[in-house]
Design a protein around this motif. Structure first.
Motif, short mmCIF file in Angstrom:
data_model
loop_
_atom_site.label_atom_id
_atom_site.label_comp_id
_atom_site.label_asym_id
_atom_site.label_seq_id
_atom_site.Cartn_x
_atom_site.Cartn_y
_atom_site.Cartn_z
N THR A 35 0.81 -1.21 0.00
CA THR A 35 0.00 0.00 0.00
C THR A 35 0.85 1.27 0.00
OG1 THR A 35 -1.79 -1.14 1.17
CG2 THR A 35 -1.79 1.28 1.23
N GLU A 36 1.88 1.28 0.84
CA GLU A 36 2.64 2.52 1.04
C GLU A 36 4.01 2.52 0.36
OE1 GLU A 36 2.56 4.25 5.03
OE2 GLU A 36 1.33 2.54 5.66
N GLY A 37 4.56 1.35 0.11
CA GLY A 37 5.94 1.24 -0.39
C GLY A 37 6.26 2.04 -1.63
N PRO A 38 5.41 2.01 -2.65
CA PRO A 38 5.76 2.69 -3.91
C PRO A 38 5.91 4.20 -3.79
CG PRO A 38 4.01 1.08 -4.27
CD PRO A 38 4.18 1.21 -2.79
N THR A 39 5.27 4.81 -2.78
CA THR A 39 5.29 6.28 -2.67
C THR A 39 6.32 6.79 -1.68
OG1 THR A 39 3.57 6.25 -0.95
CG2 THR A 39 2.85 6.38 -3.26
N LEU A 40 7.01 5.92 -0.97
CA LEU A 40 7.96 6.35 0.05
C LEU A 40 9.26 6.86 -0.57
CD1 LEU A 40 7.61 3.50 2.72
CD2 LEU A 40 6.68 5.82 2.83
N ASP A 41 9.87 7.83 0.10
CA ASP A 41 11.17 8.35 -0.31
C ASP A 41 12.23 7.68 0.56
OD1 ASP A 41 13.32 9.75 -1.23
OD2 ASP A 41 12.81 11.63 -0.22
N ILE A 42 12.79 6.58 0.08
CA ILE A 42 13.73 5.78 0.88
C ILE A 42 14.99 5.49 0.09
CG2 ILE A 42 12.06 4.72 2.44
CD1 ILE A 42 11.84 2.38 0.54
N GLN A 43 16.09 5.34 0.81
CA GLN A 43 17.38 5.06 0.20
C GLN A 43 17.90 3.67 0.53
OE1 GLN A 43 18.98 8.64 2.10
NE2 GLN A 43 19.70 9.30 0.08
N VAL A 44 17.50 3.18 1.72
CA VAL A 44 18.00 1.88 2.19
C VAL A 44 16.85 1.09 2.80
CG1 VAL A 44 19.69 0.69 3.66
CG2 VAL A 44 20.20 2.98 2.78
N ALA A 45 16.83 -0.21 2.54
CA ALA A 45 15.83 -1.09 3.16
C ALA A 45 16.54 -2.20 3.92
CB ALA A 45 14.92 -1.69 2.09
N PHE A 46 16.14 -2.38 5.20
CA PHE A 46 16.61 -3.50 6.02
C PHE A 46 15.50 -4.55 6.03
CE2 PHE A 46 19.17 0.01 7.34
CZ PHE A 46 20.40 -0.54 7.71
N LEU A 47 15.77 -5.72 5.48
CA LEU A 47 14.73 -6.73 5.28
C LEU A 47 15.06 -8.04 5.98
CD1 LEU A 47 14.15 -6.33 1.42
CD2 LEU A 47 12.89 -5.21 3.26
N GLY A 56 11.99 -12.08 1.93
CA GLY A 56 12.76 -10.86 1.77
C GLY A 56 13.44 -10.72 0.43
N LEU A 57 13.86 -11.84 -0.16
CA LEU A 57 14.51 -11.79 -1.47
C LEU A 57 13.55 -11.29 -2.54
CD1 LEU A 57 16.33 -15.24 -1.22
CD2 LEU A 57 17.35 -12.99 -0.87
N GLU A 58 12.30 -11.77 -2.46
CA GLU A 58 11.28 -11.33 -3.43
C GLU A 58 10.90 -9.87 -3.19
OE1 GLU A 58 8.90 -15.53 -4.13
OE2 GLU A 58 8.61 -14.43 -2.26
N ILE A 59 10.82 -9.48 -1.93
CA ILE A 59 10.49 -8.09 -1.61
C ILE A 59 11.59 -7.15 -2.10
CG2 ILE A 59 10.22 -6.45 0.32
CD1 ILE A 59 8.66 -8.71 1.76
N ALA A 60 12.83 -7.60 -1.99
CA ALA A 60 13.95 -6.78 -2.48
C ALA A 60 13.80 -6.50 -3.97
CB ALA A 60 15.28 -7.49 -2.20
N GLN A 61 13.43 -7.51 -4.73
CA GLN A 61 13.22 -7.31 -6.16
C GLN A 61 12.10 -6.31 -6.41
OE1 GLN A 61 15.28 -8.42 -8.23
NE2 GLN A 61 15.80 -10.57 -8.03
N LEU A 62 11.04 -6.39 -5.59
CA LEU A 62 9.92 -5.46 -5.72
C LEU A 62 10.35 -4.04 -5.41
CD1 LEU A 62 6.85 -5.38 -6.29
CD2 LEU A 62 6.49 -5.65 -3.82
N LEU A 63 11.13 -3.86 -4.34
CA LEU A 63 11.60 -2.53 -3.96
C LEU A 63 12.48 -1.92 -5.05
CD1 LEU A 63 12.48 -3.10 -0.19
CD2 LEU A 63 10.62 -1.71 -1.10
N LYS A 64 13.28 -2.75 -5.71
CA LYS A 64 14.15 -2.24 -6.78
C LYS A 64 13.33 -1.79 -7.99
CE LYS A 64 18.47 -4.56 -5.61
NZ LYS A 64 19.31 -3.34 -5.68
N GLN A 65 12.16 -2.37 -8.18
CA GLN A 65 11.29 -1.88 -9.24
C GLN A 65 10.71 -0.52 -8.89
OE1 GLN A 65 8.31 -4.85 -10.23
NE2 GLN A 65 9.82 -6.50 -10.19
N TRP A 66 10.41 -0.32 -7.61
CA TRP A 66 9.85 0.96 -7.17
C TRP A 66 10.90 2.05 -7.04
CZ3 TRP A 66 6.90 -1.54 -2.44
CH2 TRP A 66 5.81 -2.27 -2.91
N HIS A 67 12.08 1.66 -6.55
CA HIS A 67 13.15 2.61 -6.25
C HIS A 67 14.45 2.05 -6.85
CE1 HIS A 67 10.32 4.33 -3.34
NE2 HIS A 67 10.16 3.11 -2.88
N ASN A 68 14.79 2.52 -8.03
CA ASN A 68 15.86 1.92 -8.82
C ASN A 68 17.21 1.90 -8.10
OD1 ASN A 68 16.92 0.78 -11.27
ND2 ASN A 68 17.83 2.76 -11.70
N ASN A 69 17.52 2.94 -7.32
CA ASN A 69 18.84 3.06 -6.70
C ASN A 69 18.87 2.68 -5.23
OD1 ASN A 69 20.04 4.00 -9.08
ND2 ASN A 69 19.31 6.08 -8.68
#
Length: 369
Positions: A35-47, A56-69
């Motif tokens: 719900t909230e992940g795509p709109t967040l301004d984040i630089q690092v994720a601890f999973l 967590g591995l799958e979520i990491a891939q999802l986060l990289k789609q939302w936040h490329n860097n």
């Protein structure tokens, strides 16, 4: 993110001890993240790794789609996922329970990467900051400073991937090339550790997300850099397409040429690449000889032929060209000297004589004493 509330609270407390860290949001369920992940301004994720719904591995891939860097740090009680974690470009892999000193090491790495990113100018400028020299060795510099590698293998891995730039290289092909004598399981771990070191080094230079892993293959994709090998390829490509050689650029390339392809390195995988690129260099010299012959630039032709002989000391073709050159400029003494030196080298080092065409050409000189 962690599905265990106590573990999540504990991690938050540890991170809050660092003044430079701002916790934007914590999650314990997948639905909240979606719900909230795509709109967040984040630089690092601890999973966390082991979580219901998506690990967590799958979520990491999802986060990289939302936040490329985004940088990913895995926090888990299990060692089994370390290899997979590094394959998806994680920055670090922390094992629970996490000590403050170990977490501090991770935070320092993150801060170092961000500091480099702030200092670096944009990559779009006329003179590339990253320069890669392949002829005469393998040297990488950034802003005219030599790049220092975490390990010897990190440098070799970059050299190997760069020699296959933009190509999909199977993981096992890399292992066979760089860790042929190492037991496979250990070699795979060493590869992923070295990949992690390489990603960190490239990131500190401003080259983020240039090393990709997908379908069992690694791909290095670089832009905005200067390399002597690519300069040579571009010269020859232009000659092929336009039938005109850029003489000024070719002469500059020859003046700056340092020697054979990766000459000082003893990497077992180099030979085929070295033969190809050394042959490309010889082709460039041949084009210059043709140009100097057509324009009657005899001194330049002589120097280029002598340089060609340095790189191909057993070439009958080059010796014949040199003899013909000395005949044309009426320097019979040099023709005899260059032939005798060539003949003696062949006998001493290879135990053979020049071919018949070379011998007959020399005999024509001898008959005209």
């Amino acid at each position: 993110m962690d599905d265990e509330p106590l573990a999540l609270i504990n991690m938050e407390k540890k991170l809050q001890e660092f003044d430079t860290i701002e916790i934007v949001k914590s999650f314990s369920t997948l639905n909240d993240l979606l719900t909230e992940g795509p709109t967040l301004d984040i630089q690092v994720a601890f999973l966390d790794v082991e979580m219901p719904g998506m690990n967590g591995l799958e979520i990491a891939q999802l986060l990289k789609q939302w936040h490329n860097n985004i940088y990913i740090v895995f926090v888990t009680a299990y060692r089994d996922y370390a290899v997979q974690a590094f394959e998806i470009q994680s920055l670090d892999y922390l094992l629970k329970p996490i000590s403050k000193s170990r977490l501090e090491t991770t935070i320092n790495r993150i801060q170092e990467l961000f500091q480099y990113e702030k200092k670096l100018p944009p990559l779009q400028h006329i003179e590339p900051s990253l320069k890669i020299q392949c002829f005469g060795g393998f040297n990488v510099s950034f802003n005219d400073k030599i790049v220092h590698w975490r390990t010897v293998k990190t440098k070799e891995l970059f050299a190997f991937l760069f020699s296959h730039l933009n190509s999909h290289i199977p993981r096992d092909t890399i292992i066979d090339a760089l860790w042929a004598e190492t037991e496979y399981k250990k070699a795979r771990v060493q590869l992923h550790t070295t990949i992690s070191y390489l990603r960190t080094t490239l990131s500190t230079l401003g080259y983020v997300n240039v090393l990709h892993y997908a379908n069992g293959c690694y791909t290095l994709q670089l832009e905005e850099f200067q390399c002597d090998v690519l300069d040579l390829e571009q010269l020859l490509k232009q000659k092929e397409e336009t039938e005109e050689l850029d003489i000024e650029k070719a002469e500059t390339f020859i003046d700056n040429h340092q020697g054979d392809y990766m000459a000082t390195l003893d990497y077992p995988w180099i030979n085929s690449k070295a033969n190809f690129f050394n042959n490309q260099f010889t082709i460039l010299l041949n084009f210059l000889v043709e140009h100097y012959t057509a324009t009657h630039a005899f001194k330049k032709r002589e120097l280029t032929l002598l340089l060609s002989l340095d790189y191909s000391p057993y070439s009958d073709k080059i010796i014949q060209q040199l003899i013909q050159h000395y005949i044309e400029v009426d320097n019979r003494a040099n023709a005899i000297t260059i032939y005798n030196t060539f003949r003696n080298n062949l006998l001493t080092e290879l135990g053979i004589l020049p071919n018949l065409d070379t011998i007959e050409l020399f005999n024509t000189i001898s008959k005209n004493k």
